[in-house]
Design an enzyme around this catalytic site. Sequence first.
Site, PDB file in Angstrom:
ATOM      1  CG  HIS A 147      -9.539  -7.777   1.900  1.00 17.93           C
ATOM      2  ND1 HIS A 147     -10.114  -7.736   3.305  1.00 17.93           N
ATOM      3  CD2 HIS A 147      -8.409  -6.886   2.219  1.00 17.93           C
ATOM      4  CE1 HIS A 147     -10.627  -7.317   3.452  1.00 17.93           C
ATOM      5  NE2 HIS A 147      -9.484  -6.672   3.458  1.00 17.93           N
ATOM      6  CD  GLU A 156      -9.856  -4.140  -3.670  1.00 17.44           C
ATOM      7  OE1 GLU A 156      -8.474  -3.341  -3.614  1.00 17.44           O
ATOM      8  OE2 GLU A 156     -10.323  -3.662  -2.415  1.00 17.44           O
ATOM      9  CG  HIS A 212      -2.286  -0.926   1.187  1.00 12.38           C
ATOM     10  ND1 HIS A 212      -3.531  -0.390   2.587  1.00 12.38           N
ATOM     11  CD2 HIS A 212      -2.458  -1.753   0.795  1.00 12.38           C
ATOM     12  CE1 HIS A 212      -4.378  -2.108   1.668  1.00 12.38           C
ATOM     13  NE2 HIS A 212      -3.064  -2.447   0.955  1.00 12.38           N
ATOM     14  CD1 TRP A 262     -15.686   5.372   4.285  1.00 12.85           C
ATOM     15  CD2 TRP A 262     -15.270   3.608   5.062  1.00 12.85           C
ATOM     16  NE1 TRP A 262     -14.409   4.645   5.078  1.00 12.85           N
ATOM     17  CE2 TRP A 262     -14.113   3.988   4.879  1.00 12.85           C
ATOM     18  CE3 TRP A 262     -15.062   1.768   5.023  1.00 12.85           C
ATOM     19  CZ2 TRP A 262     -12.953   3.326   5.581  1.00 12.85           C
ATOM     20  CZ3 TRP A 262     -14.040   1.169   5.315  1.00 12.85           C
ATOM     21  CH2 TRP A 262     -13.075   1.836   5.545  1.00 12.85           C
ATOM     22  NE  ARG A 272      -4.651   0.091  -1.334  1.00 12.85           N
ATOM     23  CZ  ARG A 272      -5.728   0.312  -0.592  1.00 12.85           C
ATOM     24  NH1 ARG A 272      -7.065  -0.422  -0.005  1.00 12.85           N
ATOM     25  NH2 ARG A 272      -5.509   1.295   0.520  1.00 12.85           N
ATOM     26  CG  HIS A 287     -13.497   1.085  -0.422  1.00 14.47           C
ATOM     27  ND1 HIS A 287     -14.425   1.516   0.613  1.00 14.47           N
ATOM     28  CD2 HIS A 287     -12.381   0.820   0.830  1.00 14.47           C
ATOM     29  CE1 HIS A 287     -13.565   1.193   2.107  1.00 14.47           C
ATOM     30  NE2 HIS A 287     -13.153  -0.136   1.780  1.00 14.47           N
ATOM     31  CD  GLU A 321      -5.008  -5.595   1.086  1.00 16.02           C
ATOM     32  OE1 GLU A 321      -6.162  -6.577   0.195  1.00 16.02           O
ATOM     33  OE2 GLU A 321      -4.948  -3.895   1.102  1.00 16.02           O
ATOM     34  CE1 TYR A 342      -9.357   1.894   0.295  1.00 17.69           C
ATOM     35  CE2 TYR A 342      -9.844   2.134   2.181  1.00 17.69           C
ATOM     36  CZ  TYR A 342      -8.938   1.485   1.524  1.00 17.69           C
ATOM     37  OH  TYR A 342      -7.912   0.432   1.450  1.00 17.69           O
ATOM     38  CG  ASP A 378      -9.328  -5.347   7.922  1.00 14.37           C
ATOM     39  OD1 ASP A 378      -8.705  -3.835   7.471  1.00 14.37           O
ATOM     40  OD2 ASP A 378     -10.297  -5.606   7.639  1.00 14.37           O
TER      41      ASP A 378
END
Length: 402
Positions: A312, A236, A122, A402, A147, A212, A339, A159, A316
Amino acid sequence: MKIIEGKVIVCSPGRNFVTLKLVTDEGIYGIGDATLNGREKSVVSFLEDYVVPCLIGQDASRIEDIWQYLYRGVYWRRGAVNMTAIAAVDMALWDIKAKAANMPLYQLLGGKSRDKVMVYAHANGHDIEEVVDEVGKCLEQGYQAVRVQCGIPGLDKTYGVGKKNERYEPADSSIPSEHVWNTTKYMTHVPQLFRRLRDVYGDQLELLHDVHHRLTPIEAARLGKELEPCRLFWMEDPVPAENQESFRLIRQHTTTPLAVGEVFNSIFDCKSLIEEQLIDYIRATVVHAGGITHLRRIADFASLYHVRTGCHGATDLSPVSMGSALHFDSWVPNFGIQEHMAHNELTEAVFSHGYQFEAGHFVPGERPGHGVDIDEQLAKKYPYKRACLPVNRLEDGTLWNW
Ligand code: CS2
Ligand code: MG
């Protein structure tokens, strides 16, 4: 080999994680990730109050039968909480079986289809030049795919872009924070970002972008078309994917590859997207799509339609998910990319793992099982603190995605 104990461990080493530990009468235990960002306690209750009591005394070797028992037996099938709980049980049982066989999980799945797993990093910035610099840092670390997410002029937050000099963490308050969105400002800015990145880094670097869920199909079609000269590896989540048919319109207008599915929890969420070849990468994960057992089914179905995996892997999802995913990624024939959003130091201390980073790739490691463990004593030092994902509104106050 009987399951004699099921323990749900909640901790927050910088962010909340939920881990299920299943212990057998032969002393072997396995762990599974049960983290659902912003809804962690729902999964905790589902596991403790409904799932674990049913598992005690069951044969831990019967992974498929237990999966069917939990999926068909719940009556109220599917859904993020339900399938995350099933995933945690499934990951733990695969961990147990591989440990009992004294082999790394990928061997149990069918052995390696590749020597290493390509990952993407990222790079986020408040403006284009900051993103350019952050991409450079990823390249210095050896990543070959990045990304990129950028602040949008005129929007306070967007985001993927954290507070100044802070790691990006979307679950940023105990009651959802409110962000403001403007599609026009976004759509006019993003092409400039990618044109600049191609000018600086050339055409070889794999560039990815996460919309997103923010656009309508025709807006996504337009953006995809405008970005074609910048050759993205993927665009994405261009639109929310409850209505899988809406991707037909996007597909008619652009050849920019599409990646969807991190919020999916079953094969039915992506059946049409895959069989109509409306997407190029399926983003479903071991933790939210029913574990290894179900993700294999999704990947096999996808392989019939030239769709590759692109799991993904945000922070989290705990290292337990990352470890399990890397074993899955090592085996799955139609692998695309994985990812990798690096966990913080506290998380790395609580969750030991066998996977290793090597020049833009990961290797899963040779430890028996998925190779990840949790230090329960250390985890106790970091108690849970409710943290919710934001909500988004348009400038006129309309509630948006979101
Ligand atoms: C994002 C995630 O990594 C991604 O592709 O979509 O960071 C997502 O926002 C979080 O997982 C939500 O909890
Ligand atoms: Mg995403």
